[in-house]
Design an enzyme around this catalytic site. Sequence first.
Site, PDB file in Angstrom:
ATOM      1  N   VAL A   9       0.873  -1.173   0.000  1.00 42.24           N
ATOM      2  CA  VAL A   9       0.000   0.000   0.000  1.00 42.24           C
ATOM      3  C   VAL A   9       0.912   1.226   0.000  1.00 42.24           C
ATOM      4  CG1 VAL A   9      -0.298  -0.040   2.532  1.00 42.24           C
ATOM      5  CG2 VAL A   9      -1.906   1.235   1.148  1.00 42.24           C
ATOM      6  N   GLY A  11       1.489   5.193   0.777  1.00 43.77           N
ATOM      7  CA  GLY A  11       1.009   6.337   1.553  1.00 43.77           C
ATOM      8  C   GLY A  11       1.746   7.594   1.136  1.00 43.77           C
ATOM      9  N   TYR A  12       0.994   8.660   0.909  1.00 45.09           N
ATOM     10  CA  TYR A  12       1.622   9.920   0.480  1.00 45.09           C
ATOM     11  C   TYR A  12       1.185  11.089   1.366  1.00 45.09           C
ATOM     12  CZ  TYR A  12      -2.956  10.395  -1.573  1.00 45.09           C
ATOM     13  OH  TYR A  12      -4.323  10.450  -1.732  1.00 45.09           O
ATOM     14  N   SER A  14      -1.018  11.320   5.450  1.00 48.15           N
ATOM     15  CA  SER A  14      -0.848  10.908   6.853  1.00 48.15           C
ATOM     16  C   SER A  14      -0.336   9.473   6.966  1.00 48.15           C
ATOM     17  CB  SER A  14      -2.169  11.054   7.612  1.00 48.15           C
ATOM     18  OG  SER A  14      -3.138  10.198   7.074  1.00 48.15           O
ATOM     19  N   GLU A  89     -10.069   6.261   5.438  1.00 46.57           N
ATOM     20  CA  GLU A  89     -10.006   7.127   4.251  1.00 46.57           C
ATOM     21  C   GLU A  89     -11.395   7.307   3.628  1.00 46.57           C
ATOM     22  OE1 GLU A  89      -7.078   8.513   3.408  1.00 46.57           O
ATOM     23  OE2 GLU A  89      -5.990   7.420   4.953  1.00 46.57           O
TER      24      GLU A  89
HETATM   25  C1  SIN Z   1      -2.426   8.800   2.304  1.00 49.43           C
HETATM   26  O1  SIN Z   1      -1.809   9.145   3.308  1.00 49.43           O
HETATM   27  O2  SIN Z   1      -1.897   8.022   1.498  1.00 49.43           O
HETATM   28  C2  SIN Z   1      -3.833   9.248   2.017  1.00 49.43           C
HETATM   29  C3  SIN Z   1      -4.149  10.637   2.406  1.00 49.43           C
HETATM   30  C4  SIN Z   1      -4.171  10.896   3.893  1.00 49.43           C
HETATM   31  O3  SIN Z   1      -4.796  10.125   4.641  1.00 49.43           O
HETATM   32  O4  SIN Z   1      -3.556  11.865   4.334  1.00 49.43           O
END
Ligand code: SIN
Length: 188
Positions: A9, A11-12, A14, A89
């Site tokens: 997965v 994440g970009y 949080s 999300e």
């Molecule tokens: C993520 O972190 O990949 C999705 C956006 C977020 O929850 O900030």
Amino acid sequence: MVNDTPQWVFGYGSLIWRPDFEFIEAVPAALSGFARRFWQGSHDHRGLPEHPGRVVTLVSAPGETCVGMAYLIKPEIVQHTFERLDYREKNGYERWRHPLTLQCGRSVDSLVYVAPKHNPAYLGHADADIIVHQILRSEGPSGSNISYLLELATALRRLNACDKHVFELESLARSIMNKGSPCENFIQ
Ligand code: SIN
């Protein structure tokens, strides 16, 4: 969802600094063709329904690369992990499947949460000062919107990621908080 293979997965936002799930590997990674933008409204984490904050989503950006973290989830808990992430999300994000390049150069199949234009919480582009003022006055059940921005900028710096959009917002926010000049702290 297949339950006998591990799943990456990406994440970009949080998920870079607060992955609240179990993983067997965590490595910096990059997603090509996308840019991170504070264009998604947050009514449930960093804002409230009547005063939404702003969090990041991905937008199509041919030629650009978004740097974040990739986490490998073991097969036995893939389903449970994504059920929890779908909930976390939930405010407009969809789960997309997209190839990802890990730091070592290996390309892997990944799942990534993207809040597309057509979702009801989408706010879209605004000038940096509008975005920053909205962030500075927003707060929700997961904390203040400004701490989300500052934590993201810190996490990206740790990854040596250059994200002009995020660093410009961070710099502007810091200068407003310090009542200094918006240009003083601009980080390229
Ligand atoms: C993520 O972190 O990949 C999705 C956006 C977020 O929850 O900030």
